[in-house]
Scaffold this active site. Structure first.
Site, PDB file in Angstrom:
ATOM      1  N   CYS A 199      24.860  30.601  40.468  1.00 34.87           N
ATOM      2  CA  CYS A 199      25.008  29.344  41.439  1.00 34.87           C
ATOM      3  C   CYS A 199      24.319  28.883  41.124  1.00 34.87           C
ATOM      4  O   CYS A 199      24.877  27.158  40.978  1.00 34.87           O
ATOM      5  CB  CYS A 199      25.055  30.169  42.972  1.00 34.87           C
ATOM      6  SG  CYS A 199      26.536  31.350  43.135  1.00 34.87           S
TER       7      CYS A 199
HETATM    8  P1  NAD Z   1      32.834  36.419  38.122  1.00 30.87           P
HETATM    9  O1  NAD Z   1      32.473  36.065  36.645  1.00 30.87           O
HETATM   10  O2  NAD Z   1      31.704  37.347  38.028  1.00 30.87           O
HETATM   11  O3  NAD Z   1      34.455  37.410  38.014  1.00 30.87           O
HETATM   12  C1  NAD Z   1      34.950  36.415  37.296  1.00 30.87           C
HETATM   13  C2  NAD Z   1      36.191  37.431  36.990  1.00 30.87           C
HETATM   14  O4  NAD Z   1      37.077  36.919  37.114  1.00 30.87           O
HETATM   15  C3  NAD Z   1      35.440  37.986  35.787  1.00 30.87           C
HETATM   16  O5  NAD Z   1      35.877  39.576  36.108  1.00 30.87           O
HETATM   17  C4  NAD Z   1      37.120  37.122  34.630  1.00 30.87           C
HETATM   18  O6  NAD Z   1      37.150  38.931  33.808  1.00 30.87           O
HETATM   19  C5  NAD Z   1      38.031  37.214  36.023  1.00 30.87           C
HETATM   20  N1  NAD Z   1      39.139  36.094  35.428  1.00 30.87           N
HETATM   21  C6  NAD Z   1      38.839  34.996  34.885  1.00 30.87           C
HETATM   22  N2  NAD Z   1      39.910  34.483  34.876  1.00 30.87           N
HETATM   23  C7  NAD Z   1      41.100  35.006  35.067  1.00 30.87           C
HETATM   24  C8  NAD Z   1      42.792  35.329  35.459  1.00 30.87           C
HETATM   25  N3  NAD Z   1      42.843  34.155  34.741  1.00 30.87           N
HETATM   26  N4  NAD Z   1      42.976  36.421  35.691  1.00 30.87           N
HETATM   27  C9  NAD Z   1      43.020  37.293  36.494  1.00 30.87           C
HETATM   28  N5  NAD Z   1      41.335  37.809  35.685  1.00 30.87           N
HETATM   29  C10 NAD Z   1      40.705  36.845  35.322  1.00 30.87           C
HETATM   30  O7  NAD Z   1      32.697  36.451  38.950  1.00 30.87           O
HETATM   31  P2  NAD Z   1      31.828  35.731  40.340  1.00 30.87           P
HETATM   32  O8  NAD Z   1      30.074  35.635  40.456  1.00 30.87           O
HETATM   33  O9  NAD Z   1      32.394  36.335  41.253  1.00 30.87           O
HETATM   34  O10 NAD Z   1      31.799  33.610  40.940  1.00 30.87           O
HETATM   35  C11 NAD Z   1      33.177  33.861  41.084  1.00 30.87           C
HETATM   36  C12 NAD Z   1      33.140  32.839  41.661  1.00 30.87           C
HETATM   37  O11 NAD Z   1      32.579  32.525  43.440  1.00 30.87           O
HETATM   38  C13 NAD Z   1      32.325  31.419  41.493  1.00 30.87           C
HETATM   39  O12 NAD Z   1      33.337  29.912  41.132  1.00 30.87           O
HETATM   40  C14 NAD Z   1      31.363  31.644  41.800  1.00 30.87           C
HETATM   41  O13 NAD Z   1      30.514  29.971  41.757  1.00 30.87           O
HETATM   42  C15 NAD Z   1      31.707  32.056  43.195  1.00 30.87           C
HETATM   43  N6  NAD Z   1      30.259  32.243  44.101  1.00 30.87           N
HETATM   44  C16 NAD Z   1      30.203  32.990  43.128  1.00 30.87           C
HETATM   45  C17 NAD Z   1      28.870  33.893  44.391  1.00 30.87           C
HETATM   46  C18 NAD Z   1      27.960  35.063  43.717  1.00 30.87           C
HETATM   47  O14 NAD Z   1      26.905  35.598  43.909  1.00 30.87           O
HETATM   48  N7  NAD Z   1      28.319  35.002  41.981  1.00 30.87           N
HETATM   49  C19 NAD Z   1      28.544  33.946  45.652  1.00 30.87           C
HETATM   50  C20 NAD Z   1      29.394  33.019  45.798  1.00 30.87           C
HETATM   51  C21 NAD Z   1      30.739  32.324  45.383  1.00 30.87           C
END
Ligand code: NAD
Length: 453
Positions: free
Chosen positions: A279
């Site tokens: 992030c």
């Molecule tokens: P991540 O990479 O762990 O997970 C994303 C998932 O989306 C993956 O498993 C991927 O296979 C899937 N994906 C991508 N395109 C897809 C589609 N078209 N159909 C189905 N699945 C699809 O990401 P994350 O860490 O969970 O973060 C997700 C969002 O949340 C980001 O924008 C991030 O900035 C935000 N965020 C993350 C956190 C954190 O601590 N990780 C906290 C707050 C916000």
């Protein structure tokens, strides 16, 4: 309610499982069939405290997973987009969001009745009403605000305590293109009584998330800049300095008859070897990139990134006080995850440090209590140890990168092995007096204690 969540990573899966636990019917969608299979069989694909228990209660009941995105959207009332939004070439990469939005549009084309699409991914201000709206309208032939609702509900969970953060949020930000959208999102969170809610438009909701992360990153780089000066001045310990700052009435609340309470934001006012994770680095980069695109200079946040980029050098400078050259020197790096209690290694400060150590010819062993990123490109030439004792057994230098609780036992592990390596503390969690040779970020040779009261 019937909820679909697209993207079953840290945010999507934790949100899905928690929403199922409060009584919604949730279907998590992911491209990765292995993740889908694991979720359906109740096995967490990521390391998060409380997630195994949550999946044991919900998987196969109120929570299911699938790769059939269109089917999942068609069978739901609300769809959240929780796919990744990485930074690429200094800007946010919205490709996953755009693709998901197009796929949702395809599903909505075949579906009757009102549906609300909510962006939960962190996206730069303007994205929901811009890229997302256009993609859904184009592929569905429908109009946002008329045929479907469009909202933005940023996520503030912290990895390592994501389940706790989602279940007991400090705030719920609900952006929407209109009142109807906000009302539906409000119903999703009906079970979260007493939590402050901020109802606003989509762009402001997006901005709140970036403002929050930019503040935290700024506090970390502020502390690290001061720690550099503290080391250079001599006879100053940044731990004592920050402890003194934390005790100000701005950060510590004193109510007569009760113990003083220091605000948890103080943990960002501590020197260390830099911020990482999925992030802060990418979000600050994206914000600076948006400023550049809009002709807005952002010198403060540019400096925040630059300080963070160069912070691993501080660790090397501490090492070079004792080892001017590192060829064939065995070095143990403790911690690969970007922070404790997670297996997430994205943008971990361990990687630039390891790259520099390998570049200088050191023989590097790395150990993390949970993260084991076998085959990661940043770990080429690095031996992965399976225990703390194995990692430090023949090390001449031990560098602590991640604040895992287990590393608090380093002194006794070394004593049991009869080893006295140079210990470089990148998080200032160890007792300097427990080691014959100790260096810590923000502490010059003779500086004080680092003890807290
Ligand atoms: P991540 O990479 O762990 O997970 C994303 C998932 O989306 C993956 O498993 C991927 O296979 C899937 N994906 C991508 N395109 C897809 C589609 N078209 N159909 C189905 N699945 C699809 O990401 P994350 O860490 O969970 O973060 C997700 C969002 O949340 C980001 O924008 C991030 O900035 C935000 N965020 C993350 C956190 C954190 O601590 N990780 C906290 C707050 C916000």
């Amino acid at each position: 309610m019937r909820i679909c969540i697209i993207g079953s990573g840290y945010v999507g899966l934790v949100s899905g499982a928690c929403l199922a636990d409060v009584g919604h019917d949730v279907v998590c969608v992911d491209l990765d069939p292995a993740k889908v299979e694991m979720i359906n069989s109740g096995r967490p694909p990521i390391h998060e405290r409380g997630l195994p228990e949550l999946l044991a209660r919900t998987a196969g009941r109120r929570l299911t997973a699938t790769s059939d995105l269109e089917g999942a959207v068609a069978g739901s009332d609300v769809t959240f987009i929780a796919v990744g939004t990485p930074a690429r070439d200094g800007r946010i990469d919205l490709e996953y969001v755009r693709t998901a939005a197009r796929q949702i549009g395809n599903a909505l084309r075949r579906r009757n009745g009102y549906h609300v699409v909510v962006v939960k991914s962190t996206v730069v201000p303007g994205t929901t009403d811009g890229v997302v709206r256009e993609a859904i309208e184009e592929s569905s032939g429908l109009r946002a605000g008329e045929d479907f609702g469009l909202g933005m509900n940023p996520e503030f969970l912290t990895e390592g305590r994501a389940v706790e953060d989602f279940s007991q949020p400090d705030r719920i930000v609900i952006g929407g293109i209109d009142e109807r959208t906000r009302k539906v999102i409000g119903q999703v969170y009906a079970g979260f009584e007493g939590v402050p809610r901020i109802f606003t438009n989509n762009t402001t909701a997006e901005f709140i998330k970036y403002a929050s992360n930019a503040l935290l990153a700024t506090m970390i780089s502020f502390s690290n800049e001061l720690s550099r000066l503290a080391s250079a001045v001599g006879n100053v310990d940044i731990v004592d300095v920050m402890h003194g700052v934390h005790k100000s009435a701005y950060l510590t609340t004193r109510i007569p008859g009760q113990p003083p309470v220091t605000a948890s934001i103080s943990s960002f006012l501590e020197a260390g070897c830099g911020f990482g994770g999925s992030c802060l680095p990418k979000d600050v980069t994206a914000l600076v990139g948006q400023g550049r695109d809009l002709g807005v200079k952002m010198p403060l946040l540019e400096a925040v990134l630059e300080i963070n980029r160069t912070q691993p050098e501080e660790m090397l400078a501490l090492i070079s006080r004792h080892y001017p050259q590192l060829r064939d020197v065995p070095v143990a790096v403790l911690g690969i995850a970007f922070k404790p209690d997670t297996d997430d290694v994205r943008e971990s400060p361990a990687f630039p440090l390891i790259r520099r150590l390998i570049g200088a010819g050191a023989r590097v062993t790395a150990y993390d209590p949970v993260a084991r990123p076998v085959g990661h490109e940043a770990l080429q030439g690095v031996r992965l140890a399976s225990s703390l004792a194995e990692a430090v057994a023949d090390a001449e230098i031990v560098v602590l990168v991640t604040r895992w609780e287990e590393f608090g036992g380093l002194a006794s592990v070394l004593a049991a092995l009869g080893r006295e390596p140079l210990v470089v503390d990148g998080r200032r969690v160890l007792d300097p007096h427990a080691f014959r040779r100790y260096e810590g970020i923000g502490r010059s040779g003779g500086a004080a204690s680092g003890r807290r009261t």
